[in-house]
Design an enzyme around this catalytic site. Sequence first.
Site, PDB file in Angstrom:
ATOM      1  N   ILE A 119       0.851  -1.192   0.000  1.00 54.25           N
ATOM      2  CA  ILE A 119       0.000   0.000   0.000  1.00 54.25           C
ATOM      3  C   ILE A 119       0.887   1.241   0.000  1.00 54.25           C
ATOM      4  CG2 ILE A 119      -0.226  -0.012   2.524  1.00 54.25           C
ATOM      5  CD1 ILE A 119      -3.164   1.012   2.070  1.00 54.25           C
ATOM      6  N   CYS A 120       0.450   2.218  -0.739  1.00 56.44           N
ATOM      7  CA  CYS A 120       1.198   3.464  -0.886  1.00 56.44           C
ATOM      8  C   CYS A 120       0.691   4.491   0.131  1.00 56.44           C
ATOM      9  CB  CYS A 120       1.026   3.976  -2.324  1.00 56.44           C
ATOM     10  SG  CYS A 120       2.018   5.409  -2.690  1.00 56.44           S
TER      11      CYS A 120
END
Length: 150
Positions: free
Chosen positions: A85-86
């Site tokens: 996840i960014c």
Amino acid sequence: MAALRRINKELSDLRNRPIEGLIVNPDEDNLLHWKCTIKASADSPYRNGFFHFNLDLPTDFPFKPPTVAFTTKIYHPGINEEGHICVPVLRDQWKPTVTLSSVLAIIQEKLNNPSPDDPFEPEIAAMLKNDEARFQAMAKEWTKKYASSP
């Protein structure tokens, strides 16, 4: 180990003030490894979905951030094919004062509210920006296919 004292305190805080829609299951034999589940909110493109991820804490926590990897496939501009996840707090914005509760809340918010900004998946971000109805349909289809069981 100082990390374990901090982790136990954070787990106690999470038990006393749970985050709605989030389930945290630390590995009892290894408190550095947690299995977590987010139940998507009703107003999310992923509603009715259950998204599982692993949160792994480094031995030098809280001086280094945890790593997060989703094990449930999701059609999301900010979560790549490998499940990473960014979110800036897990990269360059990490500080030892950041709590795991706040990290989990950020992950939950990011999942429920996809944004085309700062994407891990540029094609999905472009679809969200340029053809939101198609994005919503794909997100719903993937949720039904991959995230329908708790």
